[in-house]
Design a protein around this motif. Structure first.
Motif, PDB file in Angstrom:
ATOM      1  N   SER A 659       0.834  -1.212   0.000  1.00 42.02           N
ATOM      2  CA  SER A 659       0.000   0.000   0.000  1.00 42.02           C
ATOM      3  C   SER A 659       0.862   1.253   0.000  1.00 42.02           C
ATOM      4  O   SER A 659       0.468   2.282  -0.561  1.00 42.02           O
ATOM      5  CB  SER A 659      -0.931  -0.001   1.216  1.00 42.02           C
ATOM      6  N   ARG A 663       0.362   4.159  -2.736  1.00 38.16           N
ATOM      7  CA  ARG A 663      -0.030   5.476  -2.224  1.00 38.16           C
ATOM      8  C   ARG A 663       0.891   6.569  -2.773  1.00 38.16           C
ATOM      9  O   ARG A 663       0.422   7.617  -3.236  1.00 38.16           O
ATOM     10  CB  ARG A 663      -0.003   5.478  -0.704  1.00 38.16           C
ATOM     11  N   VAL A 685      -4.827   1.053  -3.215  1.00 36.78           N
ATOM     12  CA  VAL A 685      -4.498   1.226  -1.798  1.00 36.78           C
ATOM     13  C   VAL A 685      -5.675   0.805  -0.927  1.00 36.78           C
ATOM     14  O   VAL A 685      -5.524   0.062   0.051  1.00 36.78           O
ATOM     15  CB  VAL A 685      -4.114   2.691  -1.499  1.00 36.78           C
TER      16      VAL A 685
END
Length: 782
Positions: A659, A663, A685
């Motif tokens: 993630s 991101r 994400v």
């Protein structure tokens, strides 16, 4: 009672040994013959009765539901409380059923029923926290407090995981709630875990979909509700396996359905707050192989590898292979419950798990008097010690073998802390920080891996009243694969020739003294303390020469590396650079050493230096996603966004479930006004972590600029609910003013002194947790 075909019982009579039916020898008299005949008939009758019991035994009420589910659900709904909406019968939990209806308790086969064929698993389960999830007193006392202060309906937040049958059957409503049920005694029983049909994204709090409880599928692949005859299972083993086993049962996401949790607005009428983040912590650890960011690499392990490892058993069990089964004890760190139930085996296994190379304690370095530089590593580096010297000693604690933080959950009623003891040659104590005081409380000045929860008025919450929480006063832990640094200072006594032994150990106690007293009363036997790891070194007056390392000590390059990690986390960037430079000197071929120097410079906001060392590391290992990630962030801070995007795209191909990478890639696209590309990254994400705050914030802007106002409003609402409440700091500062020891602990580089330790032992009020708060928060009866 349900009956199998008659042949199922009669068939067993055919295999009774022939010796029971042999004719008596001719010379025996009629009485003897009669007695033998009577014995044979009695034996046959007993065997028949035994077989009949096995196959025709009665089960708990409703084991084959007599009332159709729709009819049962409609009856429950008439008097059921729906404070969160008629479409949310199980809120504030996230649990649901496939049918959307309530499930009668008797539809769930009992553990005893399963234990007939799986005796070893049943025996282990009975000792486990799953089995005791509702009947043990610590949980019952806490959840009853919630029920009495807010109402039974609010307990659905907890019971989705502690008492699923009570929740799903609609029993958590005032007119039906009772402690006296068979399923309260079973907690998370076999048929609960083995009837889950689906798990939702990793929200936790029971984010599962319960299917039809069943031990067998019919010929068309549909579940047969409730208990079925064992003969049917044995005749259709594959259909049994298909009914009770699904591939995702072996995934960490399955465990996350309950071992991840938040505190939603529906529970606290305040705002969304994080609570238990075990899955997130595992996913960001080196064990998951889903994130490139950890400092070390480890073998791939999921929850089941540690908590359901293969164990040998002598008990019969149809799932046993080569004498081994997957452990159904789910050993973790709870030593209190097995002690309460006098289960020596479960307790011993728990202690063994806590001490199984989980932590490393390193007495790493000293600072003498007014020295600015650390002298270390101890054992490998000599130094001179004189009477009267002020010694500051660096204790580095490494979380090396846990797939999540040192003390997971909320850490408010669990205790883990460092005890630091200095003794002279006669055993006299020079310093004792972190001891247990005579009243059973831990030294309040100890360095503890705990959280202290505060309510809206800044009062300490001592009984796990999570529904009243607004913020934490402190919340220390050590994440998986990371390290922390604890500093201690003492003076070498004048006139004492030494030598002096210095011991640092990490203790663990489940639960803390306040909570234990509240549940068990003040006269209870002290709960056990487990030493998870320790290290002792001897300091001599005069020259301290290098000594060989002990078995189990980390090599010096790793000791420097762990020291650098701790300094980096405590924002001591210059010292962190120095520590990582020592690693690079010892292992110039280790690309991560050079990358760590670059990461320290990046956090120090010295981007040219960061870029230099990260480039050096990448030249050694061009496919290091970790270095690519940090180089991308460095590029972005140098206004080189296209270069950052290139690095992040490459890193994302290597770690598609990170993630962090998605991101930062999404934000880089956002900076370039590539909103559709940014949208796709942030959606990724959220598929990995639905509660990512940055994703809510940027997606709200991105959707707005793409003209999707409905989705923008949804993300904006989630962001507003989940962002930090700045007003919560007011209560925190008030608490710090009343408890300066806690305020000191909030400073990462706080030094624990000899005077501070003596103050703890001489204080009439040895702990902030010994006295009840001056006021009681609204709705929070103690």
């Amino acid at each position: 009672m349900h009956c199998p075909p008659l042949w199922a019982s009669c068939t067993l009579l055919c295999v009774i040994p022939n010796r029971f039916f042999k004719k008596p020898p001719p010379k025996q008299g009629r009485n003897m013959q009669f007695r033998r005949t009577l014995f044979q008939a009695g034996t046959a009758l007993l065997l028949f009765a035994g077989c009949t019991f096995l196959f025709l035994r009665p089960t708990h009420a409703g084991s084959r539901p007599a009332t159709p589910q729709t009819q049962y659900s409609a009856a429950v709904s008439k008097n059921y409380q729906y404070p969160f909406g008629s479409d949310k019968p199980f809120s504030p939990s996230y649990a649901s059923t496939q049918s959307g209806q309530f499930i009668q308790p008797g539809a769930f086969p009992t553990a005893e029923y399963c234990g007939h064929c799986h005796q070893a698993s049943y025996h282990q389960w009975r000792a486990s926290l799953h089995s005791n999830s509702f009947r043990e007193p610590y949980y019952v006392k806490n959840v009853d407090l919630l029920k009495h202060t807010k109402g039974v309906a609010y307990a659905r937040h907890c019971e989705a995981c502690h008492n699923p049958i009570a929740l799903l059957s609609g029993s958590l409503t005032p007119d039906k709630y009772t402690h006296a049920t068979w399923y309260n005694n079973e907690g998370v029983t076999c048929s609960v875990c083995h009837s889950i049909a689906e798990v939702k994204p990793t929200y936790g709090i029971g984010s599962y979909v319960m299917g039809t409880p069943s031990a067998l599928l019919d010929a068309n692949g549909k579940p047969i509700p409730g208990e079925v005859p064992y003969s049917e299972i044995m005749a259709h083993v594959q259909r049994h396996i298909a009914a009770v086993m699904k591939p995702f049962y072996k995934s960490p996401q399955y465990c996350a359905a309950c071992h991840e949790a938040d505190l939603p607005r529906t529970l606290n009428h305040y705002k969304w707050l994080p609570a238990i983040t075990l899955y997130d912590e595992w996913q960001h650890s080196s064990f998951s192989h889903e994130s490139p960011l950890p400092f070390y690499t480890k073998p791939h392990l999921v929850c089941q590898n540690c908590h359901m490892d293969l164990v040998r058993t002598s008990l019969p069990d149809y799932s046993k292979k080569n004498g081994m089964i997957m452990s159904h004890r789910w050993i973790g760190g709870n030593t209190a419950v097995p002690v309460y139930f006098h289960d020596k085996k479960q307790y011993a296994e728990t202690v063994k798990n806590l001490q199984h190379d989980r932590l490393n304690v390193d007495l790493f370095a000293v600072r003498l008097n007014k020295d600015q530089q650390w002298t270390g590593p101890l054992g490998s580096t000599g130094f001179t010690l004189k009477p009267g010297d002020n010694v500051q000693l660096a204790v580095v604690i490494q979380n090396k073998g846990i797939g999540h933080s040192l003390v997971p959950e909320q850490r408010d009623i669990l205790e883990s802390w460092v005890q630091f003891v200095v003794k002279d040659a006669h055993g006299r104590v020079v310093m004792n920080s972190g001891g247990i005081l005579p009243n059973g409380y831990v030294d309040p000045n100890a360095h503890s891996f705990v959280a202290q929860m505060l309510d809206a008025q800044g009062n300490l919450l001592q009984h796990h009243e999570v529904w009243l929480k607004h913020t934490n006063a402190v919340g220390y832990t050590i994440q998986s694969g990371s390290s922390t640094l604890v500093r201690y200072q003492f003076q070498i006594p004048e006139g004492d020739p030494g030598p002096f032994t210095v011991t640092a150990k990490v203790n663990y106690r489940h639960f803390d003294q306040v909570f234990a007293n509240w549940v068990l009363g003040t006269g209870h036997k002290p709960l056990p303390v487990t030493v998870m790891a320790s290290r002792t070194r001897t300091l001599y007056l005069g020259q301290n020469k290098p000594v060989p390392p002990k078995p189990g000590d980390n090599p010096d390059w790793m000791r420097w590396n762990d020291f650098g990690i701790t300094l980096l986390s405590q924002q001591q960037y210059g010292e962190a650079v120095y520590a990582f430079e020592q690693v690079a000197k010892m292992r110039p071929d280790y690309d991560r050493a050079w990358a760590n120097i670059g990461i320290a410079y990046y956090n120090w906001e010295k981007y040219p230096e960061a870029a230099q060392y990260l480039a050096k590391a990448l030249a050694m290992n061009p496919d290091s996603a970790r270095t690519l990630y940090w180089q991308a962030l460095t590029f972005r801070n140098q206004a080189k966004v296209p270069e950052a995007i290139a690095d992040l795209k490459k890193a994302a191909t290597l770690f598609p479930l990170s993630s962090d990478i998605h991101r930062e890639l999404g934000f880089s696209y956002y900076q370039q006004h590539e909103y559709k590309l940014a949208e796709a990254q942030y959606q990724t994400v959220q598929s990995i972590n639905p509660n990512d705050l940055a994703a809510h914030y940027i997606l709200g802007i991105v959707y707005s600029r793409l003209g999707n106002r409905a989705e923008a409003a949804k993300q904006e609402k989630l962001f507003a609910d989940q962002k930090l409440d700045p007003m919560a700091d007011i209560g925190m500062q008030s608490y710090y003013a009343k408890h300066p020891a806690i305020a000191d602990e909030a400073v990462p580089w706080h030094v624990h002194t000899e005077a501070e330790a003596m103050q703890s032992w001489n204080s009439p009020t040895p702990s902030a947790k010994t006295a009840p708060p001056a006021t009681v928060a609204k709705g929070g009866a103690r």
